[in-house]
Design an enzyme around this catalytic site. Structure first.
Site, PDB file in Angstrom:
ATOM      1  CE1 TYR A   1       9.732  75.252  29.676  1.00  0.00           C
ATOM      2  CE2 TYR A   1       9.091  73.085  28.864  1.00  0.00           C
ATOM      3  CZ  TYR A   1       9.463  74.402  28.632  1.00  0.00           C
ATOM      4  OH  TYR A   1       9.568  74.853  27.334  1.00  0.00           O
TER       5      TYR A   1
ATOM      6  CG  ASN B   1      12.747  71.833  28.064  1.00  0.00           C
ATOM      7  OD1 ASN B   1      13.758  71.260  27.681  1.00  0.00           O
ATOM      8  ND2 ASN B   1      11.533  71.362  27.830  1.00  0.00           N
TER       9      ASN B   1
ATOM     10  CE  LYS C   1       6.027  76.879  17.637  1.00  0.00           C
ATOM     11  NZ  LYS C   1       7.092  75.961  18.069  1.00  0.00           N
ATOM     12  CG  ASP C   2       3.214  79.723  20.041  1.00  0.00           C
ATOM     13  OD1 ASP C   2       3.198  78.619  19.468  1.00  0.00           O
ATOM     14  OD2 ASP C   2       3.962  79.972  21.010  1.00  0.00           O
TER      15      ASP C   2
ATOM     16  CD  GLN D   1      14.201  67.993  25.583  1.00  0.00           C
ATOM     17  OE1 GLN D   1      14.118  67.412  24.521  1.00  0.00           O
ATOM     18  NE2 GLN D   1      13.871  69.269  25.710  1.00  0.00           N
TER      19      GLN D   1
ATOM     20  NE  ARG E   1       9.205  81.705  25.967  1.00  0.00           N
ATOM     21  CZ  ARG E   1      10.319  81.640  25.224  1.00  0.00           C
ATOM     22  NH1 ARG E   1      10.503  80.662  24.367  1.00  0.00           N
ATOM     23  NH2 ARG E   1      11.259  82.557  25.357  1.00  0.00           N
TER      24      ARG E   1
ATOM     25  CG  HIS F   1       3.771  74.776  22.136  1.00  0.00           C
ATOM     26  ND1 HIS F   1       4.944  75.385  22.511  1.00  0.00           N
ATOM     27  CD2 HIS F   1       3.227  75.581  21.186  1.00  0.00           C
ATOM     28  CE1 HIS F   1       5.110  76.510  21.827  1.00  0.00           C
ATOM     29  NE2 HIS F   1       4.073  76.648  21.015  1.00  0.00           N
TER      30      HIS F   1
ATOM     31  CE  LYS G   1       5.055  70.056  27.121  1.00  0.00           C
ATOM     32  NZ  LYS G   1       4.329  70.976  26.227  1.00  0.00           N
TER      33      LYS G   1
ATOM     34  NE  ARG H   1      21.097  74.401  57.580  1.00  0.00           N
ATOM     35  CZ  ARG H   1      21.160  73.101  57.288  1.00  0.00           C
ATOM     36  NH1 ARG H   1      22.271  72.590  56.809  1.00  0.00           N
ATOM     37  NH2 ARG H   1      20.111  72.321  57.475  1.00  0.00           N
TER      38      ARG H   1
ATOM     39  CG  HIS I   1       2.248  73.786  29.131  1.00  0.00           C
ATOM     40  ND1 HIS I   1       3.546  74.181  28.854  1.00  0.00           N
ATOM     41  CD2 HIS I   1       1.948  74.308  30.348  1.00  0.00           C
ATOM     42  CE1 HIS I   1       4.000  74.886  29.865  1.00  0.00           C
ATOM     43  NE2 HIS I   1       3.065  74.990  30.789  1.00  0.00           N
TER      44      HIS I   1
HETATM   45  C1  LIG Z   1      10.799  73.092  23.000  1.00  0.00           C
HETATM   46  C2  LIG Z   1      12.179  73.009  22.319  1.00  0.00           C
HETATM   47  C3  LIG Z   1      12.570  73.945  21.390  1.00  0.00           C
HETATM   48  N1  LIG Z   1      13.773  73.862  20.800  1.00  0.00           N
HETATM   49  C4  LIG Z   1      14.181  74.905  19.824  1.00  0.00           C
HETATM   50  C5  LIG Z   1      13.300  75.041  18.599  1.00  0.00           C
HETATM   51  C6  LIG Z   1      13.409  76.522  18.283  1.00  0.00           C
HETATM   52  O1  LIG Z   1      14.602  76.749  17.528  1.00  0.00           O
HETATM   53  C7  LIG Z   1      13.604  77.186  19.637  1.00  0.00           C
HETATM   54  C8  LIG Z   1      12.321  77.802  20.185  1.00  0.00           C
HETATM   55  O2  LIG Z   1      11.291  76.820  20.087  1.00  0.00           O
HETATM   56  P1  LIG Z   1       9.774  77.197  20.418  1.00  0.00           P
HETATM   57  O3  LIG Z   1       9.436  78.488  19.787  1.00  0.00           O
HETATM   58  O4  LIG Z   1       8.929  76.004  20.093  1.00  0.00           O
HETATM   59  O5  LIG Z   1       9.871  77.385  22.000  1.00  0.00           O
HETATM   60  P2  LIG Z   1       8.694  77.587  23.039  1.00  0.00           P
HETATM   61  O6  LIG Z   1       7.590  78.357  22.422  1.00  0.00           O
HETATM   62  O7  LIG Z   1       9.265  78.095  24.280  1.00  0.00           O
HETATM   63  O8  LIG Z   1       8.183  76.086  23.235  1.00  0.00           O
HETATM   64  C9  LIG Z   1       7.817  75.609  24.503  1.00  0.00           C
HETATM   65  O9  LIG Z   1       6.581  76.218  24.881  1.00  0.00           O
HETATM   66  C10 LIG Z   1       6.051  75.780  26.126  1.00  0.00           C
HETATM   67  C11 LIG Z   1       4.726  76.475  26.342  1.00  0.00           C
HETATM   68  C12 LIG Z   1       5.970  74.311  26.227  1.00  0.00           C
HETATM   69  O10 LIG Z   1       5.011  73.718  26.739  1.00  0.00           O
HETATM   70  C13 LIG Z   1       7.180  73.568  25.767  1.00  0.00           C
HETATM   71  O11 LIG Z   1       6.932  72.171  25.715  1.00  0.00           O
HETATM   72  C14 LIG Z   1       7.673  74.085  24.446  1.00  0.00           C
HETATM   73  O12 LIG Z   1       6.751  73.700  23.430  1.00  0.00           O
HETATM   74  O13 LIG Z   1      14.103  76.163  20.497  1.00  0.00           O
HETATM   75  C15 LIG Z   1      14.655  72.849  21.093  1.00  0.00           C
HETATM   76  O14 LIG Z   1      15.780  72.758  20.543  1.00  0.00           O
HETATM   77  N2  LIG Z   1      14.286  71.913  22.042  1.00  0.00           N
HETATM   78  C16 LIG Z   1      13.085  71.957  22.661  1.00  0.00           C
HETATM   79  O15 LIG Z   1      12.776  71.080  23.531  1.00  0.00           O
END
Ligand SMILES: Cc1cn([C@H]2C[C@H](O)[C@@H](COP(=O)(O)OP(=O)(O)O[C@H]3O[C@@H](C)C(=O)[C@@H](O)[C@H]3O)O2)c(=O)[nH]c1=O
Length: 185
Positions: free
Chosen positions: A132, A48, A167-168, A46, A59, A62, A72, A23, A119
């Protein structure tokens, strides 16, 4: 699951152990008992999903400060990405060292990122999706970051960056950051 500790203490790559038949195969992608036996985090709150339209999307890097610091467990379910981490624990023998691993839909490899690590990932293909788990709830007030091109880290990426958030791109130099709150994690 097959756990291999990375050069950075406490970080692991994790491979599936597929049991195949006509299968397809079955494999555990998480097991509370196996993680617990290695002293790894077993409580994730969570899951994600991160979709990235283009190759070269970066990305990160963080982390969340205590008490929201988090483990994570990351995998790639579509496409391919280069996932990289930096040890930000001032009392760690590998403080400020980085390491990276390729996670692809095909290799199904995961990375276990401990607390106190920055990360990030950069996508290697268009239409790449990461899935993740995180052990703490999102807490924007406690978010910290490190710039992927911080001169202190000398991170080599396998692909040119096509997209990165403001931001990054704007995290302050590591040399100007006080990371004492990540001691003892
Ligand atoms: C991470 C996160 C973001 N958000 C929202 C905030 C914002 O409006 C939108 C995008 O957020 P960011 O730009 O921070 O998303 P992103 O850059 O994808 O952030 C992620 O990056 C990777 C590398 C990680 O390690 C994660 O832990 C997380 O920090 O999503 C949530 O609602 N919950 C969450 O857990």
């Amino acid at each position: 699951m097959i756990f291999n500790e990375m050069p950075l203490k406490g970080a692991y790559t994790i491979d599936l152990q597929p049991r195949g038949d006509q299968r397809g195969f079955f494999a555990r992608a998480f097991c509370q008992r196996e993680f617990g036996e290695l002293g790894l985090e077993t409580n994730f709150v969570q899951m994600n999903d991160s979709f990235n339209a283009k190759a070269g999307v970066l990305r990160g890097m963080h982390f969340q400060r205590p008490p929201s610091s988090e483990v994570k467990l990351v995998r790639c379910i579509r496409g391919a990405l280069f996932d990289f981490i930096v040890d930000l624990r001032p009392d760690s023998p590998t403080f400020k060292q980085w390491s990276g691993v390729e996670l692809t839909a095909e290799n199904r490899r995961m990375i276990y990122v401990p607390r106190g690590f920055g990360h990030a990932f950069v996508t290697l293909k268009d239409d790449t999706e990461a899935l993740y788990m995180a052990s703490a709830f999102y807490d924007p007030a406690s978010e910290g970051g490190v710039r992927f091109n911080d001169p202190d880290l000398m991170i080599n990426l396998p692909i040119a960056i096509s997209e990165i958030s403001d931001k990054d791109q704007s995290w302050p130099d590591l040399a100007q950051q006080n990371l004492e709150f990540l001691r003892g994690l």
